[in-house]
Structure formats: C-alpha cells, structure tokens
Design a protein around this motif. Sequence first.
Motif, mmCIF file in Angstrom:
data_model
loop_
_atom_site.group_PDB
_atom_site.id
_atom_site.type_symbol
_atom_site.label_atom_id
_atom_site.label_comp_id
_atom_site.label_asym_id
_atom_site.label_seq_id
_atom_site.Cartn_x
_atom_site.Cartn_y
_atom_site.Cartn_z
ATOM 1 N N VAL A 309 0.858 -1.194 0.000
ATOM 2 C CA VAL A 309 0.000 0.000 0.000
ATOM 3 C C VAL A 309 0.887 1.233 0.000
ATOM 4 O O VAL A 309 1.702 1.413 0.912
ATOM 5 C CB VAL A 309 -0.927 0.025 1.245
ATOM 6 N N ARG A 310 0.781 2.045 -1.035
ATOM 7 C CA ARG A 310 1.597 3.269 -1.120
ATOM 8 C C ARG A 310 0.711 4.462 -1.404
ATOM 9 O O ARG A 310 -0.199 4.381 -2.223
ATOM 10 C CB ARG A 310 2.610 3.156 -2.260
ATOM 11 N N ASN A 311 1.016 5.588 -0.770
ATOM 12 C CA ASN A 311 0.338 6.867 -1.034
ATOM 13 C C ASN A 311 -1.178 6.701 -1.120
ATOM 14 O O ASN A 311 -1.795 7.167 -2.064
ATOM 15 C CB ASN A 311 0.834 7.495 -2.340
ATOM 16 N N SER A 312 -1.751 6.025 -0.148
ATOM 17 C CA SER A 312 -3.188 5.774 -0.224
ATOM 18 C C SER A 312 -3.868 5.979 1.120
ATOM 19 O O SER A 312 -3.224 5.924 2.162
ATOM 20 C CB SER A 312 -3.450 4.342 -0.716
ATOM 21 N N VAL A 313 -5.184 6.206 1.053
ATOM 22 C CA VAL A 313 -5.995 6.371 2.251
ATOM 23 C C VAL A 313 -6.992 5.219 2.288
ATOM 24 O O VAL A 313 -7.800 5.076 1.370
ATOM 25 C CB VAL A 313 -6.733 7.730 2.230
ATOM 26 N N LEU A 314 -6.902 4.387 3.330
ATOM 27 C CA LEU A 314 -7.767 3.214 3.434
ATOM 28 C C LEU A 314 -8.728 3.351 4.610
ATOM 29 O O LEU A 314 -8.331 3.801 5.680
ATOM 30 C CB LEU A 314 -6.929 1.941 3.622
ATOM 31 N N GLY A 315 -9.967 2.934 4.399
ATOM 32 C CA GLY A 315 -10.970 2.971 5.452
ATOM 33 C C GLY A 315 -10.892 1.740 6.341
ATOM 34 O O GLY A 315 -9.871 1.054 6.368
ATOM 35 N N ALA A 316 -11.987 1.445 7.044
ATOM 36 C CA ALA A 316 -11.989 0.333 7.996
ATOM 37 C C ALA A 316 -12.255 -0.986 7.287
ATOM 38 O O ALA A 316 -12.923 -1.022 6.255
ATOM 39 C CB ALA A 316 -13.059 0.575 9.050
ATOM 40 N N ASP A 317 -11.730 -2.062 7.860
ATOM 41 C CA ASP A 317 -12.086 -3.419 7.442
ATOM 42 C C ASP A 317 -11.757 -3.668 5.963
ATOM 43 O O ASP A 317 -12.612 -4.062 5.191
ATOM 44 C CB ASP A 317 -13.592 -3.632 7.729
ATOM 45 N N ILE A 318 -10.526 -3.411 5.588
ATOM 46 C CA ILE A 318 -10.101 -3.644 4.210
ATOM 47 C C ILE A 318 -9.029 -4.723 4.195
ATOM 48 O O ILE A 318 -8.071 -4.672 4.956
ATOM 49 C CB ILE A 318 -9.558 -2.345 3.591
ATOM 50 N N THR A 319 -9.220 -5.710 3.333
ATOM 51 C CA THR A 319 -8.219 -6.760 3.204
ATOM 52 C C THR A 319 -7.468 -6.561 1.892
ATOM 53 O O THR A 319 -8.081 -6.409 0.844
ATOM 54 C CB THR A 319 -8.896 -8.147 3.206
ATOM 55 N N VAL A 320 -6.137 -6.528 1.987
ATOM 56 C CA VAL A 320 -5.306 -6.454 0.787
ATOM 57 C C VAL A 320 -4.469 -7.725 0.797
ATOM 58 O O VAL A 320 -3.577 -7.888 1.622
ATOM 59 C CB VAL A 320 -4.401 -5.204 0.818
ATOM 60 N N GLU A 321 -4.784 -8.645 -0.106
ATOM 61 C CA GLU A 321 -4.120 -9.948 -0.078
ATOM 62 C C GLU A 321 -2.704 -9.908 -0.633
ATOM 63 O O GLU A 321 -2.272 -8.910 -1.197
ATOM 64 C CB GLU A 321 -4.991 -10.951 -0.840
ATOM 65 N N GLU A 322 -2.008 -11.034 -0.485
ATOM 66 C CA GLU A 322 -0.613 -11.132 -0.916
ATOM 67 C C GLU A 322 -0.444 -10.695 -2.360
ATOM 68 O O GLU A 322 -1.233 -11.064 -3.237
ATOM 69 C CB GLU A 322 -0.099 -12.581 -0.810
ATOM 70 N N GLY A 323 0.602 -9.948 -2.600
ATOM 71 C CA GLY A 323 0.950 -9.579 -3.968
ATOM 72 C C GLY A 323 0.110 -8.462 -4.553
ATOM 73 O O GLY A 323 0.399 -7.959 -5.630
ATOM 74 N N ALA A 324 -0.964 -8.066 -3.863
ATOM 75 C CA ALA A 324 -1.796 -6.978 -4.379
ATOM 76 C C ALA A 324 -1.073 -5.647 -4.171
ATOM 77 O O ALA A 324 -0.315 -5.496 -3.217
ATOM 78 C CB ALA A 324 -3.149 -6.971 -3.686
ATOM 79 N N VAL A 325 -1.314 -4.709 -5.058
ATOM 80 C CA VAL A 325 -0.668 -3.400 -4.965
ATOM 81 C C VAL A 325 -1.724 -2.306 -5.027
ATOM 82 O O VAL A 325 -2.565 -2.292 -5.920
ATOM 83 C CB VAL A 325 0.339 -3.202 -6.128
ATOM 84 N N ILE A 326 -1.680 -1.414 -4.035
ATOM 85 C CA ILE A 326 -2.585 -0.254 -4.024
ATOM 86 C C ILE A 326 -1.696 0.985 -4.091
ATOM 87 O O ILE A 326 -0.821 1.151 -3.238
ATOM 88 C CB ILE A 326 -3.369 -0.169 -2.696
ATOM 89 N N GLU A 327 -1.918 1.826 -5.066
ATOM 90 C CA GLU A 327 -1.124 3.053 -5.151
ATOM 91 C C GLU A 327 -1.997 4.252 -5.451
ATOM 92 O O GLU A 327 -2.920 4.164 -6.262
ATOM 93 C CB GLU A 327 -0.045 2.913 -6.243
ATOM 94 N N ASP A 328 -1.695 5.377 -4.817
ATOM 95 C CA ASP A 328 -2.364 6.656 -5.085
ATOM 96 C C ASP A 328 -3.883 6.514 -5.107
ATOM 97 O O ASP A 328 -4.547 7.054 -5.991
ATOM 98 C CB ASP A 328 -1.888 7.229 -6.432
ATOM 99 N N SER A 329 -4.417 5.770 -4.163
ATOM 100 C CA SER A 329 -5.858 5.507 -4.203
ATOM 101 C C SER A 329 -6.551 5.812 -2.882
ATOM 102 O O SER A 329 -5.915 5.894 -1.834
ATOM 103 C CB SER A 329 -6.116 4.042 -4.569
ATOM 104 N N VAL A 330 -7.874 5.958 -2.987
ATOM 105 C CA VAL A 330 -8.724 6.144 -1.815
ATOM 106 C C VAL A 330 -9.658 4.946 -1.772
ATOM 107 O O VAL A 330 -10.411 4.719 -2.724
ATOM 108 C CB VAL A 330 -9.547 7.444 -1.929
ATOM 109 N N ILE A 331 -9.569 4.154 -0.701
ATOM 110 C CA ILE A 331 -10.402 2.960 -0.601
ATOM 111 C C ILE A 331 -11.274 3.106 0.629
ATOM 112 O O ILE A 331 -10.768 3.216 1.743
ATOM 113 C CB ILE A 331 -9.521 1.702 -0.481
ATOM 114 N N MET A 332 -12.577 3.155 0.421
ATOM 115 C CA MET A 332 -13.493 3.315 1.557
ATOM 116 C C MET A 332 -13.692 1.953 2.238
ATOM 117 O O MET A 332 -13.089 0.989 1.846
ATOM 118 C CB MET A 332 -14.778 3.955 1.066
ATOM 119 N N SER A 333 -14.548 1.896 3.246
ATOM 120 C CA SER A 333 -14.569 0.727 4.135
ATOM 121 C C SER A 333 -15.071 -0.584 3.504
ATOM 122 O O SER A 333 -15.677 -0.584 2.447
ATOM 123 C CB SER A 333 -15.432 1.051 5.347
ATOM 124 N N HIS A 334 -14.826 -1.693 4.208
ATOM 125 C CA HIS A 334 -15.356 -3.041 3.916
ATOM 126 C C HIS A 334 -15.036 -3.544 2.502
ATOM 127 O O HIS A 334 -15.906 -4.054 1.810
ATOM 128 C CB HIS A 334 -16.875 -3.087 4.136
#
Lengths: 402, 377
Positions: A309-334
């Motif tokens: 997870v880089r340069n991102s804002v994550l809400g509550a209860d978020i699962t990011v599994e192995e090998g997944a990449v989140i960049e420059d993103s806004v991810i709301m809850s659940h």
Amino acid sequence: MFQKKECVAMLLAGGQGSRLYALTQKTAKPSVAFGGKYRIIDFPLSNCINSGIDTVGVLTQYQPLRLNEYIGNGLPWDLDRTFGGVMILPPYQGQGGADWYKGTANAIWQNMEFINRYSPEYVIILSGDHIYKMDYAKMLAYHKQKEATCTIAVFEVPLEEASRFGIMSAHEDGTIYKFSEKPKNPDSTKASMGIYIFNREALECYLEADSRDESSSNDFGKNIIPTMLASGERMVAYPFEGYWKDVGTIDSLWEANMDLLGESPTLSLLDEGWRIFSRQVIAGPQYIGKDAVVENSSLTAGCEILGTVRNSVLGADITVEEGAVIEDSVIMSHTHIGKGARVLYSILDESVTVGAGATVGKARGEGAKITVLGADVVIPEGKTVPAGAMISDFDKEGGQTK
Amino acid sequence: MTAAGLIFSNIHDRSIPEMTQRRTMASIPFGCRYRMIDFPLSNMVHSDITTVGVITHYNYQSLLDHIGTGKDWDLARRSGGIKILPPYVTAYENSAAGKLYENRLEALMGSVNFINRVSADYLVLSDCDVLLNIDLRAVIDDHIASGAYMTLVTKHLSPADYQFDQRVNVVGIGADNRITEVAKFKPQDDAVDICTNIIVIKRTDLQTLIGDAMAHGYKDFYHDIIGKNLEKRNIRAYRYEGWYAYVSSLESYFAISMQLLDSEVRKNLFSADGRNIYTKTRNSAPTHYSQNANVVNSLVADGCVIEGTVENSILFRGVHVGRGTVVKNCILLQDTYVGANADLHCVITDKNVVIKDERRLSGHATMPFFIGKGQSV
C-alpha cells in the motif's frame, strides 16, 4: 420550561452531489466517506460542537437512508441532548399539502418552526459538502462586533479560479457591496464558502417574502443574498484562513484525501484541540503482514494488509491480499482486494470486491484519469477496468464505463 | 428463560502486579484497543445477556472510566444494562461483615442485593483473566437440557498450553460430563481439564448457596461449595473447544499478546462466528504510516504515527514511533511516545510512557522489560 439557544445551526444535507457520479448513486453527498473513517458531514458537525453550538438541524432530501443511520441520535458528536442536539429534518406533509424542498432557502423556510422552538438570536447556515476546520464561535463574535444582519464566510481563491464561485466584493471594513454568482470577469477573489450567519428575525422576514415570490428559485445564493443586499441590509464578509476544500468533484475529493498524507500533511486530523468526530466502525486492530509494505498511507481499524500500500488512504475493514498493490488511491470501508490485484489512482466506494489478478485504473501520471468504483461493485478475477472508468453497481454486469 | 451476568473484576489482580498497581484485572489493556473486561462483557451481550453486574473491589477508577454508561457494549438500557457493584463495607470495621471481601465467595455475599433483585432465571458468572469468544447461549441451553445444578465451562489443555499456569483449578470429568473432583493445579500434571471460572447456575440456587455459605462461614467457593456438593448435586462440565487463554503473569500476558499475530487466533478471539468484541470507542484519527515506515507482522491500533521500523509488535492507540527507531517484539500501550533512533526489544510500556531519542532497551521473551505508567526513559 423555557430554555433558549443563542445560535442554532441548519445543515443543508439534501444535495445529490451529481458530479461525484458513482459515489452518490446510493447516498447523499454529505454521507460520502472521507479520510478513512469519516464522512463529509463529520466536519460541519464536529465544527459545531467544537464551536459550542449544540443544536443542529440536518436537512435531508436525496437518498437519506445512510445519512439517517449514520447520524442516529448524535452521540458520536456529543449531540445527543435533552434540549437541542442534532435532529434530522426531512420534507414533510403539512396542512397546506406536501412539498419537497424547492431550494436551500425553501428548506430553511419550511423548518422555521424548528428554529423558533429555541428562540435563537442567530441562525448559522452550513452545507454538507466541504472539508474544513472552522470555529463558528469566532465568526459569530465577528458578526456581533460588526453589528451585521448577515455575515458570509469568504475564502481567498486565485483570480483565475474565481469565476467558479459566488464572489463577494467588500470594502476594507468587510462590508459587502456586491455579490456575483460565478462572474465571468471577477473583480474580487473572496469566494463565498456557503456559510452564513443571519439575525433570526431578519432571516425569517426575508424567507417569508421569498416564499411568496413565485418567480424565485428559493436559493440563498441566487435570491436571498442579492435581495438583502439590494434592500440595503448590513452584510459583512468574514475572512477565513485555513484548510477549506469543496469536495464536490472526483478530482477534488481525491486531492482532499491525499492532503492527509505526506511528512507534514496539509490537513491533519491528529489535532487534539479540534477533533473531528465520527461514528466508529466496530472492527479489530490493523494487521500488517510479514511481506507487507505500507508507505505514506493512512489506515484504519480492521485492515489486514498482506500486500503493498503506497500513497493511499484506506478505510476500515479492508483486506489487501498477498501480492496486491494499491497506489495513489482512496479505498473506503469493507473492501476486499484479491491476490495480485492492482488498484492504481482510483477511488473505491464501500463494500467493493476486486478479484484476484484484476487491474483497476492506470498509474498516476501525465494525463491520467481517476478510476471510480461505486458501492458493492464486484470486479471479477483477472479483469481490467480501464483508467477513468466510472462503474456503479447498476451496470456491474457488463462492467461498462459510464 | 432469561439470564443475567455477574463479572468479577478484581479476583486475579495479584497475577500481574506490574499492571494492576493502578487498575483492576478487568481494565488491563489487551490487543491494541481492548481491555480484559471487553471479552466477558461482549460474550454476554452476544448471548442476549443484557443485565450485567460488575463486582469491584479496589482501584476501579479506570474500570468506571472504561465502562461509562455501557453504551459501547449496547448495555445502556432503560431496563437492565450494566450495574457496577462497589464493595460493600459496613460501619463496623472489626465485624466479619465490615471488611472488604477477600475471595470469590465473599464477593458473591457482597452482591446479594443484585442477585436478589434481578429478574433473570439463570446467572452466568465470569472472571476477567479469560480471553475467549464463547457462545454462552449454548452453555445455558446445555445447562438446562442436562438438568444440571451447576455447569462449569472447562477447557482441555495440553502441557504446552499451560506453561504459565499456577493458580487454576483442575477438574476431573466423569461419565456424562459430570464433574467428579476439583483440585488445585500441580505442575507435574499431564493434559488437564481446567475450570475457566465461567459458571451457569439457576439464580434461586445461587441464593440458597450464598445463604448457606454465610450461615456456615464458608470461605472457598471451589472447596466449600463445589467440592462438598459433587456427590449430592449434578455439577457438570461444559467442554469448550474454541481458542482460549488466560493471563496469569506478565510473561503470559506477553506470550498471549504475541499469539494475536496469528490470523487464526485473531479470527477466533475477535470475531468468532461474527461475534465482534466491543470496546470503548475513542474516536482516534486513522494511523499515519510515513514514507519511511517499515512495519512487518504487527498489530496496530488507530491514532498512531509510525515513522520508523516496527516488527512483531503490538501498538495501542496513539503510539508514536519516531524516525530511525526500531521496535521489535514489543507491546506499546496507549499514547506511548518513542522518539527518534531508539531501539526497543521485548519491551512492554504501560500507558503514556515516553522513550527519548537513542534509548536502547531490551528484555527477553521470558522476561519482558516493563516500564510503568507515565514513566519517562
């Protein structure tokens, strides 16, 4: 029992926020999530309680379910009071018939009864689509000191952007002499923030007159303010300095979220002196896995991060599994991001599922556009969502762009 | 069938004196954002037990602060809800009734008013040293269906699981899960069934037991009440199969906390069958991970600022880890502030501890280095 309040706040929260597209399909703009664990409405509500205003009417109209559920009895903002507190004010059926709120002014006019229960001297009108921290008590003191009938909070904007706003032209002492809604050739850079303090009697008087005017669109900016100005009322501009952002568009919502990041964030929510309150999601602690990377990001309870997870804002209860990449993103809850999936330069609304190996959006860069997934959208395994796409759950079948 | 709960907040305070100097066992922080009482309380709420008495003894200020109105556990109720039962002391210092209770039985005697007044048919008793997410409805249903006089929740533990245990009661279980003996734990034992101190009994039966105990001057709940009734009464074991741990020392607190880094343990404790553990909400901001943050295999609460390296650690709310700092195998409680370029290994800091720049502190997994509340290093 007679009790009164000096100032009552009326929060306009009925707007659809159509420029947020997929994010407001199911909910009104004020209940759109922000900054991981907040919703936009937390800012004006927290500002109220921090400013000593404990009586707030929230005017709802468009898709109010999530907002009603969220506000509940007002306890998270300490607005669960025996006298006062927060109250949801939907349109209602009266003796003379039933009316939707025809405009911002009409919404207040239909709820004069609520305001008058508290016999306030002043009424502050707020809107539910800005991210800012503001002490309304200071604005009220300014209003009293200037002996104004109406005080309008203004924010300095660059001249080239001024034509997007309602612009106030004011004298040195703050007295407003001209108001122009989205002027082509602005002669001032003082933009109205949509925050007004009125003397209650004057407000009632002008709203009453406005309600009888068939040609009026019953709007503060278009009707009430110009009419008052034309009638020679004393109106002053209250200059506000600090963080203020209209999050009415996808780009501005993304930017405001990113303002929370960096070494010294432009917008800090860690300030104990001016806390922003919110209704908490019940979730366990965040877990950062053995091979996880988390950099320059903001995370909330219940997150399980096994990927990057880089340069991102994550809400509550978020699962990011192995090998997944989140960049420059806004991810709301659940939300669930599957193995090896990539989410780049995107905004994901609540309860989204991104299947393993799927790609959402394209890396941020020259000419790149933000990709948006609405609430409950499911992106199947291995699928690619092109940059700039806006997908809401109504068209999830084909996953077409809108 | 209705049931009410009764929680003993102080009984095991002596197990972990480092952390109970200024608080009860019930209010020891655990797992980033919880306190020990959250587990029995949440278990009760999820099992439709909405009248709960909390028996206190001393140092219960932090407990009162934590519980508040009970709203966070959905226990701010017009009828029932949470009731704090402060110690009952009469004006006559030297009389038997005039001193603070010293054991479980005396604590129950001090709570007779609550027990007499609640309208529930059954009572569920629980301590605060237990960590488990149990469906108490199943225990109550089993109690009723079996026609037992009293049901004790037991857990089968292999020697590897009870390395820290000294004080628990071990039970012998015979045919039809009937308890045949109660004894103090002895270290040489093989796999044992221990009593979790979660007990279900009909309220009127407990009233009778307390009355008898007062009349006869009984002292020990297990010896005098359970032990003496084993032949006469059907006292049953409910064999609990789920994840279970109990805090019996600072070392066990450390070891159990570290087990939370296993996702299976977290699932079983924090959300078994969708039963979330409730706690007081603090309204912290989200946690900020800086560009230089390097966090691996750790549990982090909200409201932290992390600028350094954190490995195999548990960070509570509002912890600050400065730039260049390395935190390994540590438990940092609420609002611990660690400056820049410090190095911490196997350290437990209590609330509001300040560790200044470049400090090097190290303990060992078998003897974690503990820094008391509000201290500055």
